[in-house]
Enzyme design. Structure first.
Site, PDB file in Angstrom:
ATOM      1  N   SER A  58      -1.922   0.527  -3.856  1.00 42.12           N
ATOM      2  CA  SER A  58      -3.359   0.728  -3.776  1.00 42.12           C
ATOM      3  C   SER A  58      -3.588   1.753  -2.676  1.00 42.12           C
ATOM      4  O   SER A  58      -3.143   1.544  -1.539  1.00 42.12           O
ATOM      5  CB  SER A  58      -4.052  -0.591  -3.438  1.00 42.12           C
ATOM      6  OG  SER A  58      -5.429  -0.483  -3.685  1.00 42.12           O
ATOM      7  N   GLU A  59      -4.266   2.871  -2.987  1.00 46.59           N
ATOM      8  CA  GLU A  59      -4.276   3.977  -2.026  1.00 46.59           C
ATOM      9  C   GLU A  59      -5.079   3.683  -0.760  1.00 46.59           C
ATOM     10  O   GLU A  59      -5.009   4.434   0.189  1.00 46.59           O
ATOM     11  CB  GLU A  59      -4.730   5.287  -2.673  1.00 46.59           C
ATOM     12  CG  GLU A  59      -6.156   5.328  -3.176  1.00 46.59           C
ATOM     13  CD  GLU A  59      -6.238   5.107  -4.673  1.00 46.59           C
ATOM     14  OE1 GLU A  59      -5.381   4.378  -5.222  1.00 46.59           O
ATOM     15  OE2 GLU A  59      -7.172   5.649  -5.296  1.00 46.59           O
ATOM     16  N   ASN A  60      -5.816   2.580  -0.753  1.00 51.78           N
ATOM     17  CA  ASN A  60      -6.487   2.206   0.491  1.00 51.78           C
ATOM     18  C   ASN A  60      -5.552   1.426   1.420  1.00 51.78           C
ATOM     19  O   ASN A  60      -6.000   0.919   2.452  1.00 51.78           O
ATOM     20  CB  ASN A  60      -7.760   1.399   0.206  1.00 51.78           C
ATOM     21  CG  ASN A  60      -7.506   0.192  -0.665  1.00 51.78           C
ATOM     22  OD1 ASN A  60      -6.704   0.235  -1.586  1.00 51.78           O
ATOM     23  ND2 ASN A  60      -8.177  -0.898  -0.361  1.00 51.78           N
TER      24      ASN A  60
ATOM     25  N   SER B 122      -0.544   5.968   3.354  1.00 45.50           N
ATOM     26  CA  SER B 122      -0.659   5.789   1.911  1.00 45.50           C
ATOM     27  C   SER B 122      -0.503   7.119   1.170  1.00 45.50           C
ATOM     28  O   SER B 122       0.220   7.230   0.184  1.00 45.50           O
ATOM     29  CB  SER B 122      -2.015   5.171   1.586  1.00 45.50           C
ATOM     30  OG  SER B 122      -2.189   5.059   0.205  1.00 45.50           O
TER      31      SER B 122
END
Lengths: 231, 220
Positions: free
Chosen positions: B45-47, B87
């Site tokens: 998840s890029e967060n 990330s």
């Protein structure tokens, strides 16, 4: 040990001035500096440039600063959850620079780390590349992107100590660590403030050197945008 | 025509054991529901999370744990949390092997448009530009045509693009297509009940048809 504690959000933000460049940690509404935003809303300032991955929602977060017309320019990667933002943008009232999320994260990181510019593949061939230097490395094209810095950076952590050391929780970390480093004055609000020495140095995410002021936040709403549960 | 869930189900068959995968918002998020249990994959998840788990039960909901679509989530065993800079370092660095995302248009040379409709929609690109610029393999989930029947698989994109020459495969509600490196959509499979002729008439870009085109098979 240097004590960076201030009494509350009002005291922490009191010298923020009109036309300042501000950074806000958070992804969506997760990990946003709720208390600092509330304190800024009570001030008579405007013309602000706000650097934040998102622009809050209509009635929470940075969205409230937009409602009050305090913001001249937003630098963000995704603003889909905010109708007032979209209205101000389409009508030309608000200046907006939309940049790829990874580029935003790295530009802020670069600002805090003293790297004036770097090359990234994100945005090559798109309108993001307009006016930017392109260079080829090992047969692939990259864009030159510059650092971002701020007069004030507002970050939110789970725990912090009086020396300004911070620990984040879950995905509420997101942009907070880089923004902490990229602010001339970084204001950290935490859910739990403890005396220096009580946090395990092995677990610190943001070393206190980056934090100028820290306070114990209160009444965290931690609003959820998409409450999704399994049955 | 495939439903959104069927598109997700078909894409899940492309997932390989051991992959690190980023799923975009919308149909791509649904892919997680169809990855076979015997495959070990890690969702990014890029967060700031590696190891997205199922949606939480009511008492597990944590506002400090969300995915890139801002939905509440849980973590799998062996998860790792990190900053947005870390990330995207793993994304740009090529460590995420498969990216699945939605699109409004794809061109025959693999350009993708999915972030902006000038004058109408200005949500922003989020992490999409970083992802498409760096992922090893990119699969797009999309509708083959707009609501008024216009093809979204084009000779060249009409909307502002997100990335150039990056899409490897498309799963639409009508077909599975490979985007060839030299350009062109190579038809691999048809949705149940959809003829090659129909796909031909709904694909504006160069369509390559070789031999018999099988219907999609949803059995694993």
């Amino acid at each position: 040990m240097i004590n960076k504690t201030v009494k509350n959000a009002q005291e922490a933000v009191q010298d923020v001035f009109s036309n300042a460049v501000l950074m806000f940690g958070g992804f969506g509404l997760s990990g946003i500096p709720e208390n600092s935003i509330q304190a800024l809303l009570a001030m008579n300032i405007n013309g602000l440039t706000c650097i934040s991955n998102n622009a809050g929602v209509d009635d929470f977060g940075i969205g409230l600063m937009l409602q009050k017309r305090m913001v001249k320019k937003m630098i963000s990667s995704y603003v889909g959850e905010n109708a007032e933002f979209e209205r101000q943008l389409l009508s030309g009232e608000l200046e907006v620079e939309l940049i790829p999320q990874g580029t935003l994260a790295e530009r802020v990181r670069a600002g805090g780390a003293g790297i004036p510019a770097f090359f990234t593949p994100a945005g090559v061939g798109t309108e993001v590349a307009e006016g930017k230097e392109l260079r080829e490395f090992d047969d692939k094209l990259y864009l030159l992107e510059r650092w971002l810095k701020a007069d004030f950076a507002f970050v939110k952590a789970w725990k912090g100590d009086t020396a300004g050391n911070l620990i984040y929780k879950g995905t509420a970390r997101n942009f907070n660590p880089m923004m902490a480093a990229a602010g001339k004055i970084t204001i950290a609000e935490v859910e739990e403030l403890v005396p220096a020495g009580e946090l395990d140095p092995n677990q610190i995410h943001t070393p206190g050197i980056y934090v100028q002021r820290i306070f114990q936040g209160k009444n965290y709403e931690k609003r959820i945008e998409q409450r999704t549960v399994r049955k | 025509m495939l439903t959104k869930d069927q598109i997700a189900q078909r894409i899940a068959k492309e997932v390989k054991d051991g992959q690190y995968i980023n799923l975009g918002i919308g149909i791509p998020t649904l892919v997680a529901n169809y990855i076979p249990d015997d495959l070990d994959v890690i969702l990014q998840s890029e967060n700031g999370l590696l190891g997205i788990g199922p949606f939480p039960t009511e008492d597990q909901v944590d506002p400090d744990l969300i995915n890139a679509g801002k939905q509440t989530i849980t973590m799998t065993k062996g998860s790792a949390l990190f900053s947005s800079a870390e990330s995207f370092a793993m994304i740009r660095g090529g460590h995420v092997q498969l990216t699945i995302l939605g699109a409004m248009e794809v061109s025959e040379n693999g350009d993708i448009a999915n972030w902006k409709i000038p004058g109408k929609m200005v949500k922003g690109m989020g992490g999409a530009m970083d992802l498409v610029a760096s992922a090893e393999r990119i699969i797009v989930a999309m509708q083959h045509c707009s609501k008024n029947g216009q093809s979204k698989l084009l000779k060249s994109c009409t909307l502002p693009i997100t990335g150039i020459r990056c899409v490897d495969m498309i799963v639409s509600d009508m077909a599975v297509l490979e985007v060839l490196p030299e350009g062109g959509f190579k038809l691999l499979e048809r949705a149940p009940g959809i003829s090659v002729e129909e796909i031909k008439s709904k694909t504006e870009g160069k369509l390559i048809i070789e031999g018999e085109i099988p219907e999609m098979n949803f059995a694993n």
